[in-house]
Design an enzyme around this catalytic site. Structure first.
Site, PDB file in Angstrom:
ATOM      1  N   GLN A  45      16.421 -41.257  12.062  1.00 50.24           N
ATOM      2  CA  GLN A  45      16.039 -40.779  13.322  1.00 50.24           C
ATOM      3  C   GLN A  45      13.974 -40.494  13.661  1.00 50.24           C
ATOM      4  O   GLN A  45      13.521 -40.806  11.888  1.00 50.24           O
ATOM      5  CB  GLN A  45      16.479 -39.830  14.190  1.00 50.24           C
ATOM      6  CG  GLN A  45      18.146 -39.572  13.807  1.00 50.24           C
ATOM      7  CD  GLN A  45      17.997 -40.535  15.250  1.00 50.24           C
ATOM      8  OE1 GLN A  45      17.867 -40.970  16.333  1.00 50.24           O
ATOM      9  NE2 GLN A  45      19.149 -41.576  14.421  1.00 50.24           N
TER      10      GLN A  45
ATOM     11  N   ASP B 217      28.176 -35.102  12.181  1.00 50.08           N
ATOM     12  CA  ASP B 217      27.260 -36.237  11.705  1.00 50.08           C
ATOM     13  C   ASP B 217      26.285 -35.844   9.559  1.00 50.08           C
ATOM     14  O   ASP B 217      25.505 -36.179   9.756  1.00 50.08           O
ATOM     15  CB  ASP B 217      25.819 -36.508  12.338  1.00 50.08           C
ATOM     16  CG  ASP B 217      25.246 -38.086  11.800  1.00 50.08           C
ATOM     17  OD1 ASP B 217      25.540 -38.984  11.560  1.00 50.08           O
ATOM     18  OD2 ASP B 217      23.596 -37.645  12.386  1.00 50.08           O
TER      19      ASP B 217
ATOM     20  N   GLU C 256      22.129 -30.503   2.108  1.00 48.19           N
ATOM     21  CA  GLU C 256      21.366 -30.224   0.683  1.00 48.19           C
ATOM     22  C   GLU C 256      21.363 -28.640   0.540  1.00 48.19           C
ATOM     23  O   GLU C 256      21.967 -28.104   0.966  1.00 48.19           O
ATOM     24  CB  GLU C 256      19.636 -29.690   1.891  1.00 48.19           C
ATOM     25  CG  GLU C 256      18.991 -31.305   1.267  1.00 48.19           C
ATOM     26  CD  GLU C 256      19.467 -32.094   2.700  1.00 48.19           C
ATOM     27  OE1 GLU C 256      19.675 -33.659   2.882  1.00 48.19           O
ATOM     28  OE2 GLU C 256      19.831 -31.926   3.733  1.00 48.19           O
TER      29      GLU C 256
ATOM     30  N   LYS D  92      10.139 -33.724  16.532  1.00 46.54           N
ATOM     31  CA  LYS D  92      11.535 -34.190  16.693  1.00 46.54           C
ATOM     32  C   LYS D  92      10.697 -34.158  18.224  1.00 46.54           C
ATOM     33  O   LYS D  92      10.975 -33.162  18.855  1.00 46.54           O
ATOM     34  CB  LYS D  92      11.822 -33.973  17.047  1.00 46.54           C
ATOM     35  CG  LYS D  92      13.441 -33.909  15.099  1.00 46.54           C
ATOM     36  CD  LYS D  92      14.168 -33.703  14.821  1.00 46.54           C
ATOM     37  CE  LYS D  92      14.572 -33.726  12.926  1.00 46.54           C
ATOM     38  NZ  LYS D  92      16.280 -33.234  12.365  1.00 46.54           N
TER      39      LYS D  92
ATOM     40  N   ASP E 244      19.197 -30.404   9.794  1.00 51.47           N
ATOM     41  CA  ASP E 244      18.775 -31.687  10.393  1.00 51.47           C
ATOM     42  C   ASP E 244      19.938 -31.536  11.166  1.00 51.47           C
ATOM     43  O   ASP E 244      21.468 -31.862  11.180  1.00 51.47           O
ATOM     44  CB  ASP E 244      19.356 -33.200   9.128  1.00 51.47           C
ATOM     45  CG  ASP E 244      17.934 -33.385   8.820  1.00 51.47           C
ATOM     46  OD1 ASP E 244      16.738 -32.769   9.214  1.00 51.47           O
ATOM     47  OD2 ASP E 244      18.184 -34.245   7.869  1.00 51.47           O
TER      48      ASP E 244
ATOM     49  N   ASP F 202      18.945 -38.281  18.229  1.00 52.04           N
ATOM     50  CA  ASP F 202      18.342 -36.791  17.299  1.00 52.04           C
ATOM     51  C   ASP F 202      17.773 -36.075  18.927  1.00 52.04           C
ATOM     52  O   ASP F 202      16.816 -36.802  19.896  1.00 52.04           O
ATOM     53  CB  ASP F 202      17.093 -36.720  17.240  1.00 52.04           C
ATOM     54  CG  ASP F 202      17.813 -36.645  15.195  1.00 52.04           C
ATOM     55  OD1 ASP F 202      18.759 -37.381  14.845  1.00 52.04           O
ATOM     56  OD2 ASP F 202      16.889 -36.309  14.681  1.00 52.04           O
TER      57      ASP F 202
ATOM     58  N   TRP G 147       8.909 -26.500   7.528  1.00 56.69           N
ATOM     59  CA  TRP G 147       9.143 -27.253   6.333  1.00 56.69           C
ATOM     60  C   TRP G 147       8.654 -26.153   5.003  1.00 56.69           C
ATOM     61  O   TRP G 147       8.593 -25.152   4.742  1.00 56.69           O
ATOM     62  CB  TRP G 147       7.869 -27.789   5.366  1.00 56.69           C
ATOM     63  CG  TRP G 147       8.085 -28.925   4.130  1.00 56.69           C
ATOM     64  CD1 TRP G 147       7.967 -28.425   3.025  1.00 56.69           C
ATOM     65  CD2 TRP G 147       8.347 -30.256   4.597  1.00 56.69           C
ATOM     66  NE1 TRP G 147       8.417 -29.518   2.280  1.00 56.69           N
ATOM     67  CE2 TRP G 147       8.118 -30.546   3.666  1.00 56.69           C
ATOM     68  CE3 TRP G 147       8.770 -31.153   5.445  1.00 56.69           C
ATOM     69  CZ2 TRP G 147       9.075 -32.255   3.230  1.00 56.69           C
ATOM     70  CZ3 TRP G 147       9.076 -32.360   5.316  1.00 56.69           C
ATOM     71  CH2 TRP G 147       9.158 -32.805   3.837  1.00 56.69           C
ATOM     72  N   LEU G 148      10.674 -26.631   4.082  1.00 55.98           N
ATOM     73  CA  LEU G 148      10.485 -25.546   3.250  1.00 55.98           C
ATOM     74  C   LEU G 148       9.615 -25.394   1.751  1.00 55.98           C
ATOM     75  O   LEU G 148       8.823 -26.564   1.584  1.00 55.98           O
ATOM     76  CB  LEU G 148      11.925 -25.603   2.985  1.00 55.98           C
ATOM     77  CG  LEU G 148      13.613 -25.011   3.356  1.00 55.98           C
ATOM     78  CD1 LEU G 148      14.469 -25.531   2.950  1.00 55.98           C
ATOM     79  CD2 LEU G 148      13.408 -23.881   3.670  1.00 55.98           C
TER      80      LEU G 148
ATOM     81  N   THR H  92      10.505 -28.048  13.344  1.00 52.45           N
ATOM     82  CA  THR H  92      11.115 -27.298  11.891  1.00 52.45           C
ATOM     83  C   THR H  92      10.161 -27.048  10.499  1.00 52.45           C
ATOM     84  O   THR H  92       9.317 -27.801   9.755  1.00 52.45           O
ATOM     85  CB  THR H  92      11.805 -27.967  11.492  1.00 52.45           C
ATOM     86  OG1 THR H  92      13.004 -28.831  12.282  1.00 52.45           O
ATOM     87  CG2 THR H  92      12.790 -27.903  10.510  1.00 52.45           C
TER      88      THR H  92
END
EC number: 2.7.1.-
Length: 409
Positions: free
Chosen positions: A107, A289, A294, A123, A309, A142, A224-225, A222
């Site tokens: 996506q 979906d 993870e 997004k 996600d 999305d 980022w880790l 979002t």
């Protein structure tokens, strides 16, 4: 006292001891755990509304440093998060210093770097709030607002396994294009008076760009880790085949969970219970979906299942895809803490809590009323499913006590 009398007396004392242990001490332990669950719920409700504030008090650390320090193997953020408003404000407002195509996937997304070096995933908005995505439960683009709503539901459920998400408006002409890589810039185009881009991904097409309202695009970011926590991808044991006429084994084998329980990492540790929690979470948001998931690398099954996600959610408020709950109704186990939290949220509390949690987001209102109503209705289905399990197997078998100590050092 004769030997026979002593033996009888000892036997009676042993029975009393066992009775005390099983019926009194164990019940006290359970009551204490339930009371702690209730206190945790009230703490969550008290801190539910997050106002986006520009300042971090009592610290010289950046918002990015604080968020990075929150991450531990079983939580993305802790229960007490007084700095959350400042971190989300930074996510929604900090200057974009670089923009690139998104990481690999199906996506459209963009990878942004904010002032201070923090990566976030952007997004873009694809649908208006009242748009209903028809077709399969995983159909459509999305939904950026779904990412925002899913993050707040994660807070409400007390899982704390979803990365931080906030809504953001960006000006594609003045904020993105001047700092975009050539690869991203090459996907920009103009449709009417609107600036658009289609990015790079499996389903990205020049004929299907995401378009701003003029130059201003609504979206979600979002966090980022941290790179010190590399991710490991796993195939979801209850994943779909996505092939017409071909069923996955779990779709026809009602004893499938027994086979899952014999395979690593589901044969020990918290992972199977995480799968059950995730099934509940996904059913509430309508996400069918989650074909992969993870965790953190080299965790030997001890890491949480990270709720990444979540954008294929909140597509159709009238569609309750029961198969999402297959891990729950096939395994018939659930954490006691999850069960307690779900019960605290019934009778309209969940809808009210979710609405309140999202009230200060920059893109509020995040969800339409039908979607909020749907979450409340789906909660009843989850509770009914657990009740069917307890009626069949007993509460002692279905409700699993699994409280893992969490440390934020």
């Amino acid at each position: 006292m004769k030997l026979k009398q002593r033996v009888v007396l000892l036997a009676i004392l042993l029975v009393i001891f066992i009775f005390t242990k099983v019926f009194l001490i164990d019940n006290l332990d359970t009551s204490a755990a339930n009371r702690e669950d209730q206190r945790a719920f009230h703490r969550m409700m008290a801190g539910l509304r997050v106002e986006l504030v520009p300042k971090l008090d009592h610290t010289l650390q950046s918002p990015w440093e604080i968020a990075a320090q929150w991450v531990v193997p079983r939580e993305v953020y802790p229960e007490e998060t007084p700095e959350l408003g400042a971190i989300m404000h930074a996510m929604a407002t900090k200057k974009i210093i670089k923009a690139d195509v998104g990481y690999k996937g199906t996506q459209l997304k963009a990878l942004l770097i904010l002032e201070g070096g923090q990566k976030v995933v952007f997004k873009p908005k694809r649908y208006n709030r009242d748009y209903v995505v028809e077709g399969e439960p995983y159909a459509g683009y999305d939904r950026h607002n779904a990412e925002v709503a899913a993050f707040h539901l994660d807070r409400i459920l007390g899982f704390r396994r979803a990365p931080l998400v906030v809504g953001r408006f960006v000006n594609l002409r003045t904020e993105i294009k001047p700092v975009a890589t050539e690869q991203l810039l090459s996907t920009f185009l103009t449709v009417g008076n609107n600036t658009c881009f289609y990015g790079k991904c499996y389903y990205c097409r020049e004929t299907e760009p995401a378009c701003a309202d003029g130059d201003t695009m609504e979206g979600s970011v979002t966090l980022w880790l941290p790179d010190v926590w590399p991710l490991q991808k796993h195939r979801h044991p209850w994943g779909r085949t996505y092939r017409e006429g071909k069923l996955a084994r779990w779709e026809y084998d009602e004893s499938y969970c027994d086979a899952v329980k014999k395979t690593s990492p589901y044969d020990s540790g918290p992972r199977l219970l995480d799968i059950i929690d995730t099934a509940v979470f996904d059913y509430l948001i309508g996400n069918a979906d989650r074909h992969h998931y993870e965790s953190f690398q080299d965790d030997e099954g001890a890491s949480m299942l990270i709720l990444l996600d979540n954008a294929k959610s909140f597509g159709n408020p009238s569609l309750d895809e029961r198969s999402i709950l297959a891990p729950l109704y096939q395994c018939c186990i659930i954490r006691v803490s999850t069960w307690n939290r779900l019960n605290y949220l019934k009778n309209g509390v969940l809808k009210s809590a979710l609405k309140s949690a999202m009230a200060h987001d920059p893109i509020s209102p995040v969800l339409s009323e039908p979607h909020l109503d749907a979450v409340d209705q789906r909660l009843l289905s989850v509770l009914a499913t657990v009740k069917q399990c307890t009626d069949q197997f007993g509460a002692d078998t279905v409700l699993v006590e699994d409280r893992m100590p969490l440390s934020h050092l």
